[in-house]
Motif scaffolding. Structure first.
Motif, PDB file in Angstrom:
ATOM      1  N   GLY A 135       0.801  -1.221   0.000  1.00  0.00           N
ATOM      2  CA  GLY A 135       0.000   0.000   0.000  1.00  0.00           C
ATOM      3  C   GLY A 135       0.829   1.263   0.000  1.00  0.00           C
ATOM      4  N   ARG A 136       1.936   1.263   0.722  1.00  0.00           N
ATOM      5  CA  ARG A 136       2.741   2.484   0.862  1.00  0.00           C
ATOM      6  C   ARG A 136       3.846   2.596  -0.190  1.00  0.00           C
ATOM      7  NH1 ARG A 136       1.984   5.111   5.822  1.00  0.00           N
ATOM      8  NH2 ARG A 136       0.818   3.901   7.381  1.00  0.00           N
TER       9      ARG A 136
ATOM     10  N   LYS B  44      -3.962   7.352   6.177  1.00  0.00           N
ATOM     11  CA  LYS B  44      -4.374   8.555   6.904  1.00  0.00           C
ATOM     12  C   LYS B  44      -4.243   9.800   6.036  1.00  0.00           C
ATOM     13  CE  LYS B  44      -2.856   6.561  11.304  1.00  0.00           C
ATOM     14  NZ  LYS B  44      -1.950   6.723  12.479  1.00  0.00           N
ATOM     15  N   GLY B  45      -4.271   9.589   4.734  1.00  0.00           N
ATOM     16  CA  GLY B  45      -4.083  10.701   3.805  1.00  0.00           C
ATOM     17  C   GLY B  45      -5.209  11.714   3.854  1.00  0.00           C
ATOM     18  N   ASN B  46      -4.869  12.930   3.494  1.00  0.00           N
ATOM     19  CA  ASN B  46      -5.854  14.019   3.512  1.00  0.00           C
ATOM     20  C   ASN B  46      -6.735  14.036   2.268  1.00  0.00           C
ATOM     21  OD1 ASN B  46      -4.931  15.016   6.007  1.00  0.00           O
ATOM     22  ND2 ASN B  46      -3.258  16.117   4.989  1.00  0.00           N
TER      23      ASN B  46
ATOM     24  N   VAL C 239      -5.745   7.585  -0.084  1.00  0.00           N
ATOM     25  CA  VAL C 239      -6.416   6.512   0.651  1.00  0.00           C
ATOM     26  C   VAL C 239      -6.801   5.378  -0.294  1.00  0.00           C
ATOM     27  CG1 VAL C 239      -8.430   5.906   2.031  1.00  0.00           C
ATOM     28  CG2 VAL C 239      -7.275   8.093   2.416  1.00  0.00           C
ATOM     29  N   LYS C 240      -7.339   5.722  -1.468  1.00  0.00           N
ATOM     30  CA  LYS C 240      -7.721   4.700  -2.447  1.00  0.00           C
ATOM     31  C   LYS C 240      -6.499   3.941  -2.955  1.00  0.00           C
ATOM     32  CE  LYS C 240     -11.992   6.881  -4.111  1.00  0.00           C
ATOM     33  NZ  LYS C 240     -12.672   7.523  -5.267  1.00  0.00           N
ATOM     34  N   ALA C 241      -5.389   4.654  -3.124  1.00  0.00           N
ATOM     35  CA  ALA C 241      -4.155   3.999  -3.566  1.00  0.00           C
ATOM     36  C   ALA C 241      -3.689   2.991  -2.524  1.00  0.00           C
ATOM     37  CB  ALA C 241      -3.069   5.036  -3.825  1.00  0.00           C
ATOM     38  N   TYR C 242      -3.763   3.366  -1.257  1.00  0.00           N
ATOM     39  CA  TYR C 242      -3.355   2.456  -0.184  1.00  0.00           C
ATOM     40  C   TYR C 242      -4.268   1.230  -0.145  1.00  0.00           C
ATOM     41  CZ  TYR C 242      -2.146   0.701   4.440  1.00  0.00           C
ATOM     42  OH  TYR C 242      -1.754  -0.097   5.481  1.00  0.00           O
TER      43      TYR C 242
END
Length: 262
Positions: free
Chosen positions: A57-58, A66-68, A73-76
């Motif tokens: 994910g990262r 915890k992205g803004n 978030v979708k990528a993770y």
């Protein structure tokens, strides 16, 4: 006097652990090498076990739980799902490989098979570090859309590593326990107790990685790359130690002992 010492047992909540630790005195000298190889092997495995889907994910998909923004978030989430699929491939390869262990050990010897598995882990975990560096560099230069859309090569390479790790994992789950049973077959301490001691060489590395990986990664600004860089070093040390220190056992003595996990 020696017999009395060997028959001493302890009662109470900590009796099992105390008996395991005191039994170390009665194990054959070759067991020390087996314990060292086992501990080094699991120090290389646990970063993968604990952070495999998070790594996808990262580092591979460049997401952030915890992205803004929703893109991160979708990528993770996409990376975690891909990592879960990689673990499915890993399990399939592990299951198929388990049928090959007995003929391999009878042909090559359990010592060389165990050493070979650690060298394979070394190559695969080194591959994760290389993939991480390539992927991060591509993300920095070309943007996140290449991580989740166009960068098929990195995704395929990651899944291949997940799958390949199933083969040495099948060896790690079985061969060390068979070697331990063979080493302690003629000792008075008992094979069951020796297997219990061997499991300590799994549990202690798990605690070390669980407690130490976070602070270690934090020293390098977070991410999973630092832990994944250390993993192949432990695997290489385990392979070299197994090759040089483990005793030569009879090739015909191996019998698959199933799965054991501390």
């Amino acid at each position: 006097m020696v017999e009395e010492e060997q028959n001493v047992s302890f009662d109470g909540p900590g009796a099992v652990l105390v008996n395991l630790l005191t039994s170390l005195r009665h194990l054959p000298p070759a067991m020390l090498s087996s314990l060292i190889v086992m501990a080094l092997s699991w120090l290389s495995w646990f970063p993968f076990f604990l952070f495999d889907t998070d790594w996808m994910g990262r580092e591979v998909y460049h997401g952030d739980p915890k992205g803004n923004d929703s893109v991160a978030v979708k990528a993770y989430d996409a990376g975690v799902r891909e990592g879960a699929f990689g673990l499915l491939l890993n399990s399939v390869v592990l299951g198929i490989s388990s049928f090959l262990l007995e003929p391999m050990c009878q042909r090559m010897g359990a010592r060389l098979v165990w050493a070979m598995s650690n060298f394979i882990v070394f190559a695969c975990m080194a591959g994760t570090a290389i993939i991480s560096l390539v992927s991060v560099n591509k993300y920095i230069t070309e943007g996140i859309q290449h991580a989740i859309g166009e960068n098929i090569a990195i995704k395929i390479a990651s899944l291949v590593i997940f799958a390949l790790l199933g083969f040495p994992l099948s060896i790690t789950y079985s061969v060390p326990f068979s070697i331990t049973s063979d080493l302690t077959a003629d000792t008075g301490s008992g094979q069951g107790l020796a297997i219990g001691v061997l499991n300590l060489a799994i549990v202690i590395p798990q605690m070390i990685v669980s407690l130490g990986a976070g602070p270690w990664d934090a020293l390098f600004s977070g991410g999973n790359i630092p832990a994944f860089v250390l993993a192949p070093l432990f695997a290489l040390a385990a392979g070299v130690t197994a090759t040089l220190k483990l005793p030569n056992l009879s090739s015909g003595s191996f019998k698959s002992s199933g799965f054991h996990f501390g």
